[in-house]
Design a protein around this motif. Structure first.
Motif, mmCIF file in Angstrom:
data_model
loop_
_atom_site.group_PDB
_atom_site.id
_atom_site.type_symbol
_atom_site.label_atom_id
_atom_site.label_comp_id
_atom_site.label_asym_id
_atom_site.label_seq_id
_atom_site.Cartn_x
_atom_site.Cartn_y
_atom_site.Cartn_z
ATOM 1 N N ALA A 136 0.894 -1.211 0.019
ATOM 2 C CA ALA A 136 0.002 0.009 0.067
ATOM 3 C C ALA A 136 0.837 1.196 0.095
ATOM 4 N N CYS A 185 -4.411 5.565 -2.642
ATOM 5 C CA CYS A 185 -2.951 5.936 -3.228
ATOM 6 C C CYS A 185 -2.225 5.878 -1.998
ATOM 7 N N GLY A 186 -2.855 5.887 -0.739
ATOM 8 C CA GLY A 186 -2.055 5.576 0.484
ATOM 9 C C GLY A 186 -2.033 6.951 1.582
ATOM 10 N N LYS A 187 -2.943 7.734 1.326
ATOM 11 C CA LYS A 187 -2.877 8.953 2.315
ATOM 12 C C LYS A 187 -3.115 8.405 3.677
ATOM 13 N N SER A 188 -4.277 7.767 3.838
ATOM 14 C CA SER A 188 -4.922 7.297 5.151
ATOM 15 C C SER A 188 -3.742 6.444 5.796
HETATM 16 N N1 LIG Z 1 -6.654 -2.299 6.900
HETATM 17 C C1 LIG Z 1 -6.633 -2.769 5.346
HETATM 18 N N2 LIG Z 1 -6.322 -3.930 5.028
HETATM 19 C C2 LIG Z 1 -5.975 -4.096 3.710
HETATM 20 N N3 LIG Z 1 -5.901 -3.144 2.461
HETATM 21 C C3 LIG Z 1 -5.980 -1.836 2.907
HETATM 22 C C4 LIG Z 1 -6.225 -1.412 4.475
HETATM 23 N N4 LIG Z 1 -6.375 -0.233 4.570
HETATM 24 C C5 LIG Z 1 -6.053 0.323 3.345
HETATM 25 N N5 LIG Z 1 -5.796 -0.728 2.414
HETATM 26 C C6 LIG Z 1 -5.527 -0.620 1.021
HETATM 27 O O1 LIG Z 1 -4.388 0.146 0.899
HETATM 28 C C7 LIG Z 1 -4.457 1.048 0.004
HETATM 29 C C8 LIG Z 1 -4.303 2.349 0.424
HETATM 30 O O2 LIG Z 1 -5.398 2.831 1.161
HETATM 31 P P1 LIG Z 1 -5.502 4.360 1.829
HETATM 32 O O3 LIG Z 1 -6.822 4.216 2.645
HETATM 33 O O4 LIG Z 1 -4.366 4.639 2.608
HETATM 34 O O5 LIG Z 1 -5.697 5.252 0.622
HETATM 35 P P2 LIG Z 1 -6.256 6.760 0.795
HETATM 36 O O6 LIG Z 1 -5.273 7.437 -0.443
HETATM 37 O O7 LIG Z 1 -6.299 7.386 2.014
HETATM 38 O O8 LIG Z 1 -7.639 6.626 0.106
HETATM 39 P P3 LIG Z 1 -8.894 7.849 -0.016
HETATM 40 O O9 LIG Z 1 -8.592 8.883 -1.144
HETATM 41 O O10 LIG Z 1 -9.959 6.804 -0.660
HETATM 42 O O11 LIG Z 1 -9.194 7.707 1.453
HETATM 43 C C9 LIG Z 1 -5.688 0.847 -0.706
HETATM 44 O O12 LIG Z 1 -5.402 -0.157 -1.900
HETATM 45 C C10 LIG Z 1 -6.690 0.099 0.286
HETATM 46 O O13 LIG Z 1 -7.645 -0.579 -0.365
#
Ligand SMILES: Nc1ncnc2c1ncn2[C@@H]1O[C@H](COP(=O)(O)OP(=O)(O)OP(=O)(O)O)[C@@H](O)[C@H]1O
Length: 216
Positions: A19, A41-44
């Protein structure tokens, strides 16, 4: 100069899914950073790692000059300086005041100081007079602002915000845009994840673009 926060070769895998894969990111104190990039993309994930709530699979973090050791006692101490406001914050089905007071009570703050801090934080987020309202009965945008007030009373050195304005109306966003620079003036460093196309520039923040878990 030692950066306020540095991430070296951080990787996060969820089972086999990679991730996050970041070579090096440095954050200076008293600045606003905006993480931008499409869904997933991985922000959270990055915010949760920086909040010391999620252990990276590989890599090293240095916070305020100290290498982060992922041991409970150490993490509890370091987390005193860091607060993450989630995108959909969990609020207890009690009053706004009770929700905000919770963290202060955990830290042993006396009730006079609790009242003063809560009053000030509610004023900062534009929710004066909301203390007695039931938190769960507020609108999504108001709940987000309660969660921000709850973070502010703890006076973190590092404030992490996951899509803080996603439920806010225009007036609340304008107030929020004015609030962040004030917090920086008071000494905070802020990292937010946002999908807003123009807010990162409006805030004059340093933009960190991400794509598929990497820096774009
Ligand atoms: N607990 C988890 N278990 C498995 N995969 C996860 C988990 N949390 C996130 N992911 C995966 O990791 C990747 C990054 O997720 P993340 O939530 O960090 O993205 P983001 O940039 O915050 O997205 P958004 O803009 O939709 O909030 C994604 O492919 C997501 O499906």
């Amino acid at each position: 100069m030692t950066p306020f926060l540095a991430l070296h070769a951080i990787e996060k895998r969820y089972n086999s899914h990679l991730a996050l894969q970041l070579e090096e990111i440095r954050f200076e104190s008293r600045k606003i950073y905006s993480l931008v990039g499409s869904n997933g993309c991985g922000k959270s994930t990055l915010l949760q790692i920086v909040a010391l709530l999620l252990k990276p699979t590989f890599g090293e973090m240095v916070f305020q000059g100290e290498k982060v050791v992922w041991k409970k006692k150490n993490l509890l101490r370091l987390r005193q300086d860091i607060t993450l406001v989630h995108q959909s914050p969990y609020l207890f089905s009690r009053s706004v005041h009770h929700n905000i007071a919770y963290g202060l009570k955990m830290r042993g703050t006396n009730s006079k100081d609790q009242h003063r801090l809560i009053h000030g934080a509610l004023e900062m987020v534009g929710l004066e007079g909301f203390g007695r309202r039931s938190a769960r009965e507020l609108s999504g945008g108001e709940q987000q602002r309660v969660a921000i007030a709850r973070a502010l009373v703890l006076r973190p050195r590092l404030l992490l915000l996951d899509e803080p304005t996603s439920n806010m109306d225009r007036a609340s966003i304008e107030a929020f845009d004015k609030l962040l620079p004030l917090l920086v003036e008071q000494g905070m460093t802020i990292i937010q994840a946002t999908h807003s196309p123009d807010q990162p520039e409006r805030l004059n923040s340093t933009i960190i673009r991400m794509e598929d878990g990497r820096l774009a």
